[in-house]
Enzyme design. Structure first.
Site, PDB file in Angstrom:
ATOM      1  N   ASP A 202       0.838  -1.205   0.000  1.00 20.25           N
ATOM      2  CA  ASP A 202       0.000   0.000   0.000  1.00 20.25           C
ATOM      3  C   ASP A 202       0.866   1.246   0.000  1.00 20.25           C
ATOM      4  OD1 ASP A 202      -2.765  -0.470  -0.063  1.00 20.25           O
ATOM      5  OD2 ASP A 202      -2.793  -1.101   2.032  1.00 20.25           O
TER       6      ASP A 202
ATOM      7  N   GLU B 218     -13.814  -3.432  -1.575  1.00 20.31           N
ATOM      8  CA  GLU B 218     -14.027  -3.602  -0.129  1.00 20.31           C
ATOM      9  C   GLU B 218     -15.443  -3.214   0.274  1.00 20.31           C
ATOM     10  OE1 GLU B 218     -10.881  -2.129   2.361  1.00 20.31           O
ATOM     11  OE2 GLU B 218     -12.030  -2.471   4.204  1.00 20.31           O
TER      12      GLU B 218
HETATM   13  O1  KIV Z   1      -4.558  -2.334   4.269  1.00 25.01           O
HETATM   14  C1  KIV Z   1      -5.177  -3.394   4.071  1.00 25.01           C
HETATM   15  O2  KIV Z   1      -5.056  -4.370   4.823  1.00 25.01           O
HETATM   16  C2  KIV Z   1      -6.069  -3.466   2.925  1.00 25.01           C
HETATM   17  C3  KIV Z   1      -6.944  -4.666   2.816  1.00 25.01           C
HETATM   18  C4  KIV Z   1      -8.025  -4.609   3.792  1.00 25.01           C
HETATM   19  C5  KIV Z   1      -7.430  -4.860   1.437  1.00 25.01           C
HETATM   20  O3  KIV Z   1      -6.099  -2.574   2.141  1.00 25.01           O
END
Ligand code: KIV
Length: 272
Positions: A91, A190
């Site tokens: 991310d 989500e």
């Molecule tokens: O940060 C995370 O764990 C996520 C998942 C929930 C898809 O983005």
């Protein structure tokens, strides 16, 4: 038994597309550290997500907003050292890609260079179009994330199901198609209605990965701490717990405390 690098071919963005084509569901789990990532990789999970949920489950923050790019890179490097088979997606944290496409690219490059990850994930649709384009143009694979996007929690005000209304559902479909056109290799959906996940998954050629999006997604993702029952206070309807580690770990640790206090541990065999 551990899996050597030679035994398994790495999952790639191309192999994920092939899995969708042949109807094989994709498994994805989060990990934030070496030991957990090694267990997950050895269990043949296809994608490991170094999620910014690290902000919640590792650091104890209420939201994903506080985690920094440096902290994400630290978590990602630990995971990468353990992952021999899984594709590792990281991310890009809040504030490191939304304001300007050049900054988005710089953040993505830092993640790829400093952690050795294979792809990045960003939240949003049309609003972040230019950032997504810029990252993709540099040859970095991008996973999208639509529906409940936790980095925008203060805009929505709650973690409730998204896109139940026609307008929001229409925008989500448009955003999903846009992300596919731009070149994203997959999209996390989500907490949206299962019927909407079905529609999006049927209309896209790239895989969708659901979390609280029902059974029609091309794959599923869960936060590893939730799956293992470590976050016992978190109880959404979509979550299936495979263990109750909060209790089991608590019991094991209490037993250790008792054993130390009673001088049962260490015994004759447990010393030099
Ligand atoms: O940060 C995370 O764990 C996520 C998942 C929930 C898809 O983005």
């Amino acid at each position: 038994m551990s899996i050597s690098k030679k035994e398994f071919k790495r999952v790639t963005v191309k192999s994920l597309m092939d899995m969708k084509k042949r109807g094989e569901k994709i498994s994805m789990l989060t990990a934030y550290d070496f030991s957990m990532a090694r267990i997950i990789d050895n269990a043949n999970v296809d994608i490991i997500l170094v999620g910014d949920s690290a902000s919640n489950v590792m650091a104890g923050h209420e939201t994903t907003l506080p985690i920094t790019l440096d902290q994400m890179i630290y978590h990602a490097s630990s995971v990468i050292r353990a992952a021999n088979r899984a594709l590792v997606v990281v991310d890009i944290p809040f504030g490191s890609y939304q304001s300007d496409p050049k900054e988005a690219l710089r953040s993505a490059i830092r993640i790829m260079k400093e952690s050795g990850a294979h792809a990045v994930k960003v939240e949003g649709g049309i609003e972040i179009k230019e950032s997504v384009k810029r990252i993709l143009n540099a040859g970095i694979p991008v996973m999208g994330h639509l529906g409940l996007t936790p980095q925008a929690i203060y805009k929505f005000g709650s973690y409730s199901v998204r896109a139940k209304e026609t307008e929001e559902a229409k925008k989500l479909i448009e955003d999903a198609k846009l992300l596919e056109r731009l070149g994203c290799f997959a999209i996390v959906l989500e907490k949206i209605p299962a019927s909407l996940t079905k529609k999006v998954s049927e209309e896209l050629t790239i895989p969708t990965i659901g979390i609280g999006g029902g059974k029609f997604a091309d794959g599923q993702v869960l936060v590893i701490h939730d799956l293992l029952g470590m976050t016992h206070e978190f109880n959404p309807r979509f979550l299936r717990r495979y263990m109750n580690l909060y209790e089991d770990m608590g019991n094991a640790i209490s037993q250790y405390v008792k054993d130390v206090k009673s001088q049962d541990f260490p015994n004759e065999e447990e010393q030099y």
